[in-house]
Write a protein that holds these residues in place. Sequence first.
Motif, mmCIF file in Angstrom:
data_model
loop_
_atom_site.group_PDB
_atom_site.id
_atom_site.type_symbol
_atom_site.label_atom_id
_atom_site.label_comp_id
_atom_site.label_asym_id
_atom_site.label_seq_id
_atom_site.Cartn_x
_atom_site.Cartn_y
_atom_site.Cartn_z
ATOM 1 N N ASP A 38 0.851 -1.186 0.000
ATOM 2 C CA ASP A 38 0.000 0.000 0.000
ATOM 3 C C ASP A 38 0.887 1.236 0.000
ATOM 4 O O ASP A 38 1.841 1.316 0.792
ATOM 5 C CB ASP A 38 -0.898 0.009 1.237
ATOM 6 C CG ASP A 38 -1.933 1.116 1.171
ATOM 7 O OD1 ASP A 38 -3.014 0.893 0.594
ATOM 8 O OD2 ASP A 38 -1.644 2.226 1.672
ATOM 9 N N SER A 78 -0.534 -11.699 8.694
ATOM 10 C CA SER A 78 0.314 -10.712 9.369
ATOM 11 C C SER A 78 1.794 -10.814 9.016
ATOM 12 O O SER A 78 2.563 -9.887 9.289
ATOM 13 C CB SER A 78 0.146 -10.831 10.881
ATOM 14 O OG SER A 78 0.474 -12.148 11.308
ATOM 15 N N CYS A 86 2.170 -2.721 4.821
ATOM 16 C CA CYS A 86 0.843 -3.313 4.641
ATOM 17 C C CYS A 86 0.611 -3.512 3.149
ATOM 18 O O CYS A 86 1.125 -2.751 2.327
ATOM 19 C CB CYS A 86 -0.253 -2.395 5.191
ATOM 20 S SG CYS A 86 -0.323 -2.286 6.988
ATOM 21 N N SER A 91 -5.400 -4.176 -0.408
ATOM 22 C CA SER A 91 -6.297 -5.309 -0.668
ATOM 23 C C SER A 91 -7.147 -5.119 -1.914
ATOM 24 O O SER A 91 -8.114 -5.844 -2.118
ATOM 25 C CB SER A 91 -7.201 -5.548 0.543
ATOM 26 O OG SER A 91 -8.018 -4.411 0.796
ATOM 27 N N ASN A 105 -4.754 -7.693 6.522
ATOM 28 C CA ASN A 105 -3.361 -7.488 6.916
ATOM 29 C C ASN A 105 -3.074 -8.069 8.293
ATOM 30 O O ASN A 105 -1.975 -8.567 8.543
ATOM 31 C CB ASN A 105 -3.014 -5.998 6.875
ATOM 32 C CG ASN A 105 -2.481 -5.558 5.526
ATOM 33 O OD1 ASN A 105 -1.295 -5.717 5.230
ATOM 34 N ND2 ASN A 105 -3.371 -5.017 4.692
ATOM 35 N N SER A 106 -4.063 -8.023 9.182
ATOM 36 C CA SER A 106 -3.877 -8.630 10.492
ATOM 37 C C SER A 106 -3.871 -10.151 10.411
ATOM 38 O O SER A 106 -3.094 -10.827 11.090
ATOM 39 C CB SER A 106 -4.986 -8.161 11.448
ATOM 40 O OG SER A 106 -4.914 -6.775 11.678
ATOM 41 N N TRP A 119 2.981 -11.056 5.972
ATOM 42 C CA TRP A 119 3.171 -10.703 4.558
ATOM 43 C C TRP A 119 4.418 -9.850 4.355
ATOM 44 O O TRP A 119 5.180 -10.060 3.406
ATOM 45 C CB TRP A 119 1.937 -9.956 4.025
ATOM 46 C CG TRP A 119 2.118 -9.423 2.624
ATOM 47 C CD1 TRP A 119 1.910 -10.087 1.456
ATOM 48 C CD2 TRP A 119 2.576 -8.112 2.256
ATOM 49 N NE1 TRP A 119 2.208 -9.275 0.380
ATOM 50 C CE2 TRP A 119 2.613 -8.059 0.852
ATOM 51 C CE3 TRP A 119 2.954 -6.973 2.983
ATOM 52 C CZ2 TRP A 119 3.018 -6.926 0.150
ATOM 53 C CZ3 TRP A 119 3.368 -5.837 2.294
ATOM 54 C CH2 TRP A 119 3.389 -5.821 0.888
ATOM 55 N N GLN A 138 -9.177 -4.274 4.372
ATOM 56 C CA GLN A 138 -7.719 -4.220 4.307
ATOM 57 C C GLN A 138 -7.096 -4.410 5.689
ATOM 58 O O GLN A 138 -6.089 -5.108 5.834
ATOM 59 C CB GLN A 138 -7.257 -2.892 3.695
ATOM 60 C CG GLN A 138 -5.751 -2.813 3.510
ATOM 61 C CD GLN A 138 -5.336 -1.763 2.497
ATOM 62 O OE1 GLN A 138 -5.757 -1.791 1.350
ATOM 63 N NE2 GLN A 138 -4.528 -0.810 2.926
#
Length: 322
Positions: A125, A172, A131, A134, A168-169, A174, A164
């Motif tokens: 992002d 986590s 992050c 999405s 992302n959580s 990624w 998103q």
Amino acid sequence: MADQAFVTLATNDSYAKGAMVLGESLRNHKTTKKLVALIGPHVTEPSRAVLNKIYDEVRVVDVLDSGDTAHLVMMKRPDLGVTFTKLHCWALTQYSKCVFMDADTMVVSNVDELFDREELSAAPDPGWPDCFNSGVFVFRPSDETYNKLLRFCAEHGSFDGGDQGVLNSFFSDWATADITKHLPFIYNLSSVAIYTYTPAFKQYGGNAKVVHFLGKTKPWGYTFDPKQRRIRGDVQEASAHPSFLLEWWTIYSSLVVPMLQQEYGDQPFLSGCEEDLSYSTQNASPLLSSQERKQKWEQGQADYMGIDSFDNIQKRLDAFLK
């Protein structure tokens, strides 16, 4: 492969327009994958009919009334309704691998190579590169993952109030675990972020494969003159590279609008193309004098679908203020 698909989501008629352009852009660039559209119950019949012409599968999803696991979870977290709707893509278990794309994205090149990636592959992002965004991601449908996501969503919520934050959580690691799951920015080129690093855009922007129209005003929020190929509105707000916006409107006006007109038939609708706006405001109902219109307004009989529609009133206000 028949068991791989691009997936998008449209919760209303506005985002359905975006989904139509996305689908046509994928077709135009010769994708060999299936196309699937998840739609909310508020998408009207004409829009559904057009989506069915473009997509291989159109599925209505409404987690609030579904009666499945999502329904039970929603009772605890009704504030995350739209987020839960997007998570439905993991329930598409007839497909082995999918690429989700937001309805405000458009492909400008074939991107079938994304299916060589694994779950969860996504581009960083621009606002916080640790992050992922999405708007475009590779995933593997799975009932197990779907139910885990729903439970996670209910227990932890979303740090940004949307999908998103949840994703992302949940995924986590990624940012640190596997660099091969970091898609290059050209697969999710955020239109509003272009001007934050102009030299890089000049260097690499020509390689863009997917454009994401982030920001307050979506492409369908403008009007377009097909004859002059001119977009009306503050184009700079949506993109520092207006040619992407022009490409969106070219696909929409030439391929999508004729299908919508066929579905609406004699019923007037606002396509956003200026020649159609002229038609709908002048021909959708008999022309009335100013006094006659005033009387109808006072009697609660405004022509809300025609000359007195909100969009037409807004356009007159905008023209007056300019």
